[in-house]
Enzyme design. Structure first.
Site, mmCIF file in Angstrom:
data_model
loop_
_atom_site.group_PDB
_atom_site.id
_atom_site.type_symbol
_atom_site.label_atom_id
_atom_site.label_comp_id
_atom_site.label_asym_id
_atom_site.label_seq_id
_atom_site.Cartn_x
_atom_site.Cartn_y
_atom_site.Cartn_z
ATOM 1 N N GLU A 74 -9.904 -2.261 4.912
ATOM 2 C CA GLU A 74 -10.541 -2.038 6.201
ATOM 3 C C GLU A 74 -11.693 -3.076 6.301
ATOM 4 O O GLU A 74 -12.242 -3.657 5.491
ATOM 5 C CB GLU A 74 -11.065 -0.807 6.406
ATOM 6 C CG GLU A 74 -9.766 0.556 6.030
ATOM 7 C CD GLU A 74 -8.990 0.306 7.455
ATOM 8 O OE1 GLU A 74 -8.870 -0.524 8.228
ATOM 9 O OE2 GLU A 74 -8.170 1.530 7.646
ATOM 10 N N ASP B 245 0.886 -1.268 0.026
ATOM 11 C CA ASP B 245 -0.016 0.061 -0.059
ATOM 12 C C ASP B 245 0.879 1.247 0.102
ATOM 13 O O ASP B 245 2.068 1.153 0.228
ATOM 14 C CB ASP B 245 -0.829 0.097 1.389
ATOM 15 C CG ASP B 245 -0.493 -0.608 2.672
ATOM 16 O OD1 ASP B 245 1.026 -0.522 2.658
ATOM 17 O OD2 ASP B 245 -1.180 -1.236 3.409
ATOM 18 N N ASN C 270 -7.854 -3.399 13.781
ATOM 19 C CA ASN C 270 -9.253 -3.708 13.514
ATOM 20 C C ASN C 270 -9.241 -4.895 12.655
ATOM 21 O O ASN C 270 -10.298 -5.116 12.008
ATOM 22 C CB ASN C 270 -9.748 -2.235 12.878
ATOM 23 C CG ASN C 270 -9.007 -2.034 11.572
ATOM 24 O OD1 ASN C 270 -8.143 -2.629 11.155
ATOM 25 N ND2 ASN C 270 -9.522 -1.083 10.958
ATOM 26 N N HIS D 106 -7.544 -5.171 9.520
ATOM 27 C CA HIS D 106 -7.093 -4.985 8.304
ATOM 28 C C HIS D 106 -5.865 -5.702 7.653
ATOM 29 O O HIS D 106 -4.920 -5.849 8.789
ATOM 30 C CB HIS D 106 -7.210 -3.442 7.870
ATOM 31 C CG HIS D 106 -6.023 -2.492 8.372
ATOM 32 N ND1 HIS D 106 -6.167 -1.393 8.857
ATOM 33 C CD2 HIS D 106 -4.705 -3.095 8.601
ATOM 34 C CE1 HIS D 106 -4.769 -0.862 9.110
ATOM 35 N NE2 HIS D 106 -4.114 -1.850 9.008
HETATM 36 C C1 F6R Z 1 1.525 -1.648 5.907
HETATM 37 C C2 F6R Z 1 -0.061 -2.448 5.823
HETATM 38 C C3 F6R Z 1 -0.650 -2.417 7.486
HETATM 39 C C4 F6R Z 1 0.031 -2.682 8.657
HETATM 40 C C5 F6R Z 1 -0.788 -2.624 9.637
HETATM 41 C C6 F6R Z 1 -0.051 -2.864 10.967
HETATM 42 O O1 F6R Z 1 1.952 -1.954 4.779
HETATM 43 O O2 F6R Z 1 -0.236 -2.808 5.105
HETATM 44 O O3 F6R Z 1 -1.859 -3.494 7.155
HETATM 45 O O4 F6R Z 1 0.521 -4.075 8.562
HETATM 46 O O5 F6R Z 1 -1.581 -1.536 9.796
HETATM 47 O O6 F6R Z 1 0.981 -1.898 11.159
HETATM 48 P P1 F6R Z 1 1.961 -2.119 12.542
HETATM 49 O O7 F6R Z 1 2.900 -2.819 11.845
HETATM 50 O O8 F6R Z 1 2.550 -0.605 12.457
HETATM 51 O O9 F6R Z 1 1.219 -2.254 13.632
#
Ligand code: F6R
Length: 234
Positions: free
Chosen positions: A135, A66, A128, A130
C-alpha cells in the site's frame, strides 16, 4: 518502459502469448502471478491455449503475489481458490510447484524467490497505486510481509464479498523488493479508476506514496493499458 495501449481483448491475447512463448522456450520457467479481476482474461486465454496446444506447465513454478489473512485457503475468495479455479485446475501444473506467501514465515518467501529468480512477473495495480498489496508509503526496500489493507483497497475489493465487513483487513504480500527482483515485469491496467496510478507511473516521479512508481527503476517493464487506464496520460 514499453507502453502498449490497446483493446482489452487484444491485450489479453498478447500477454497470454508472452507467457506461452516463455514457457515453451523455458520449460522450467518461474512465473510471478497476480489475482484480482485484471488478469482473468489472460488466464482464460492460457486455459484455451492449453486445450488447443497442450503447452506444458509440468516444469513451471509460480509465485503468487499475495493472500488474504483471516480467510481459510479453501475459502471461496481466497487467492489459493482463485488460482485453482481460474488457472491451475485447467492446466498441467503441479500444485506442489505453486507458491503463496504465508503468515507463518514471510521472510522464507523472499528467500525462496531469491533462490528461484522469477522470469516474468504479472502485475495488476490498485486504484491507489499498490502492487501486490504494498500500500502507499510502503518502503521500496520492503520484502514479503504482513500488511494492513488500505481503506480504498477494502472498498475496491468489497465487490467480491457479501458485505464490506467480510473483506479481510490484512494480507500477506510479496514485497516491492521481491517484485523488483523479477527479470521481466508485465503490468496490466484496465479502467478509469486506474488512470491516476498509471499517470503517476508514466508521467510522475518515483514516490513511495505511489508504490507502482518503483517500476520506473526496473530495466524491463511492459505496461499494457486500455484507453480508460491511459486516459490521464500527457
Ligand atoms: C492481486 C494484487 C493486487 C491487484 C490490484 C488490482 O494479486 O496483487 O495488486 O492486482 O488490487 O486488482 P483488480 O485487478 O481486481 O483491479
Amino acid at each position: 518502459m514499453k507502453i502498449v495501449i490497446d483493446e482489452i481483448h487484444d491485450i489479453n491475447v498478447m500477454v497470454c502469448k508472452e507467457i506461452t512463448k516463455l514457457v515453451n522456450n523455458t520449460p522450467d520457467a518461474v512465473l510471478g502471478l497476480a489475482t484480482g479481476s485484471t488478469p482473468l482474461g489472460v488466464y482464460q486465454n492460457l486455459i484455451d491455449d492449453y486445450k488447443e496446444n497442450k503447452t506444458d506447465y509440468s516444469g513451471v513454478k509460480t509465485f503468487n503475489l499475495d493472500e488474504y489473512v483471516g480467510l481459510d485457503i479453501d475459502h471461496e475468495q481466497s487467492y489459493h481458490t482463485y488460482m485453482r479455479k481460474n488457472l491451475f485446475d485447467h492446466i498441467n501444473i503441479d500444485l506442489n510447484n505453486t507458491f503463496f506467501p504465508s503468515l507463518e514465515n514471510p521472510s522464507a518467501y523472499s528467500e525462496l524467490i531469491k533462490e528461484h529468480n522469477i522470469d516474468l512477473q504479472i502485475l495488476g495495480v490498485g486504484s491507489n497505486g499498490h502492487i501486490g498489496f504494498n500500500e502507499p508509503y510502503t518502503s521500496f526496500d520492503q520484502e514479503t510481509s504482513y500488511v494492513t489493507l488500505a481503506e480504498s483497497t477494502i472498498n475496491d475489493n468489497k465487490r467480491f464479498f457479501n458485505s464490506i465487513d467480510d473483506v479481510p483487513k490484512g494480507a500477506i504480500t510479496m514485497g516491492l523488493k521481491d517484485i523488483m527482483s523479477a527479470k521481466r515485469i508485465i503490468l496490466i491496467a484496465f479502467g478509469k479508476n486506474k488512470a491516476q496510478a498509471i499517470k503517476q507511473l508514466i508521467n510522475g516521479v518515483e514516490d513511495e506514496a505511489w508504490p507502482v512508481t518503483i517500476l520506473k527503476r526496473h530495466p524491463y517493464v511492459t505496461v499494457y493499458l486500455d484507453k480508460d487506464a491511459a486516459s490521464l496520460l500527457e
